[in-house]
Design an enzyme around this catalytic site. Structure first.
Site, PDB file in Angstrom:
ATOM      1  N   ARG A 134     -23.947   2.203  59.693  1.00  0.00           N
ATOM      2  CA  ARG A 134     -25.180   2.666  59.606  1.00  0.00           C
ATOM      3  C   ARG A 134     -26.351   1.876  58.857  1.00  0.00           C
ATOM      4  O   ARG A 134     -27.424   2.268  59.063  1.00  0.00           O
ATOM      5  CB  ARG A 134     -25.251   4.148  59.112  1.00  0.00           C
ATOM      6  CG  ARG A 134     -24.193   5.121  60.261  1.00  0.00           C
ATOM      7  CD  ARG A 134     -23.826   6.503  60.007  1.00  0.00           C
ATOM      8  NE  ARG A 134     -23.232   6.460  58.848  1.00  0.00           N
ATOM      9  CZ  ARG A 134     -21.898   6.687  58.878  1.00  0.00           C
ATOM     10  NH1 ARG A 134     -21.094   6.373  60.192  1.00  0.00           N
ATOM     11  NH2 ARG A 134     -20.988   6.853  57.854  1.00  0.00           N
TER      12      ARG A 134
ATOM     13  N   GLU B  13     -14.782   7.271  49.496  1.00  0.00           N
ATOM     14  CA  GLU B  13     -14.483   8.693  49.638  1.00  0.00           C
ATOM     15  C   GLU B  13     -13.279   9.241  50.367  1.00  0.00           C
ATOM     16  O   GLU B  13     -12.591  10.094  49.718  1.00  0.00           O
ATOM     17  CB  GLU B  13     -15.686   9.668  50.017  1.00  0.00           C
ATOM     18  CG  GLU B  13     -15.708  11.042  49.677  1.00  0.00           C
ATOM     19  CD  GLU B  13     -16.753  11.987  50.317  1.00  0.00           C
ATOM     20  OE1 GLU B  13     -17.676  11.282  51.199  1.00  0.00           O
ATOM     21  OE2 GLU B  13     -16.728  13.073  50.104  1.00  0.00           O
TER      22      GLU B  13
HETATM   23  P1  AMP Z   1     -18.717   5.482  48.923  1.00  0.00           P
HETATM   24  O1  AMP Z   1     -18.099   4.192  48.919  1.00  0.00           O
HETATM   25  O2  AMP Z   1     -17.690   6.560  48.678  1.00  0.00           O
HETATM   26  O3  AMP Z   1     -19.984   5.696  48.223  1.00  0.00           O
HETATM   27  O4  AMP Z   1     -18.849   5.734  50.381  1.00  0.00           O
HETATM   28  C1  AMP Z   1     -20.166   5.248  51.252  1.00  0.00           C
HETATM   29  C2  AMP Z   1     -19.888   4.988  52.735  1.00  0.00           C
HETATM   30  O5  AMP Z   1     -19.162   5.942  53.295  1.00  0.00           O
HETATM   31  C3  AMP Z   1     -21.039   4.864  53.336  1.00  0.00           C
HETATM   32  O6  AMP Z   1     -21.247   3.470  54.043  1.00  0.00           O
HETATM   33  C4  AMP Z   1     -21.173   6.157  54.124  1.00  0.00           C
HETATM   34  O7  AMP Z   1     -21.736   5.905  55.381  1.00  0.00           O
HETATM   35  C5  AMP Z   1     -19.656   6.544  54.354  1.00  0.00           C
HETATM   36  N1  AMP Z   1     -19.467   8.108  53.813  1.00  0.00           N
HETATM   37  C6  AMP Z   1     -18.846   8.523  52.774  1.00  0.00           C
HETATM   38  N2  AMP Z   1     -18.889   9.849  52.698  1.00  0.00           N
HETATM   39  C7  AMP Z   1     -19.566  10.177  53.724  1.00  0.00           C
HETATM   40  C8  AMP Z   1     -20.007  11.523  54.158  1.00  0.00           C
HETATM   41  N3  AMP Z   1     -19.782  12.592  53.421  1.00  0.00           N
HETATM   42  N4  AMP Z   1     -20.865  11.527  55.228  1.00  0.00           N
HETATM   43  C9  AMP Z   1     -21.076  10.544  55.801  1.00  0.00           C
HETATM   44  N5  AMP Z   1     -20.998   9.244  55.268  1.00  0.00           N
HETATM   45  C10 AMP Z   1     -20.043   9.055  54.343  1.00  0.00           C
END
Ligand code: AMP
Length: 172
Positions: A60, A97
């Site tokens: 995205r 996450e």
């Molecule tokens: P992080 O590395 O934990 O900050 O995760 C961010 C990445 O995971 C981004 O590329 C987001 O598109 C995706 N992502 C993580 N959690 C979510 C969520 N709750 N909703 C949508 N996309 C998420």
């Protein structure tokens, strides 16, 4: 326009317990998409940010990053999941996450000293953005800012990224 109202919560996707923030409902609304991009763009156009490259994080981050690069008149560099980029890459592992992964970037995509804006749709724990910033730095680039459409503030991902200027349009 209340842009946050256009983001759809999808519970238990892709795993039980995760509330997925679905931005497709914002993207499919032309006025909202344009307004979101214009609001993000404003600070980079108004300040003398002098950005050479936008790094967009798969997938995205490509949508937002492509628009930003076009408007700023600079190059676009994709940070992709392993095995997707065809030429020589460098790699950085990270935790998500919901799981773990790695990101790759073409090793000739950023030149030493170039000023780089890193872009993704959403900040959760911050691992993905940190991996991308590290890839930029491995190549000698300078991370000028990290830009998100959405920040999940309650996950405190920002704390992993304290050394970088960080901006989010919508914070939950
Ligand atoms: P992080 O590395 O934990 O900050 O995760 C961010 C990445 O995971 C981004 O590329 C987001 O598109 C995706 N992502 C993580 N959690 C979510 C969520 N709750 N909703 C949508 N996309 C998420």
């Amino acid at each position: 326009m209340e842009l946050d109202k256009l983001i759809r919560d999808v519970p238990d996707f892709p795993k039980k317990g995760i509330i997925f923030k679905d931005i497709t409902t914002l993207l499919q609304d032309g006025d909202a998409f344009r307004q979101a991009m214009n609001q993000i763009m404003k600070k980079y156009l108004e300040t003398d940010a002098k950005i050479d490259k936008v790094v967009g994080i798969e997938a995205r981050g490509f949508i937002l990053g492509g628009v930003l690069a076009y408007k700023l008149g600079c190059g676009f560099v994709p940070a992709r999941k392993p095995g997707k980029l065809p030429a020589q890459t460098i790699r950085e592992e990270y935790t998500l996450e919901y799981g773990s992964n790695a990101l790759e970037i073409h090793q000739d995509s950023i030149n030493k000293g170039e000023r780089v804006l890193v872009v993704d749709d959403l900040l959760a724990t911050g691992g993905t953005a940190l991996a991308s910033a590290r890839l930029v730095e491995k190549m000698g680039g300078e991370v000028v800012a990290i830009q998100f459409l959405i920040e999940l503030g309650f996950l405190h991902g920002r704390e992993k990224l304290l050394k970088y200027p960080l901006h989010s349009l919508i914070v939950y």
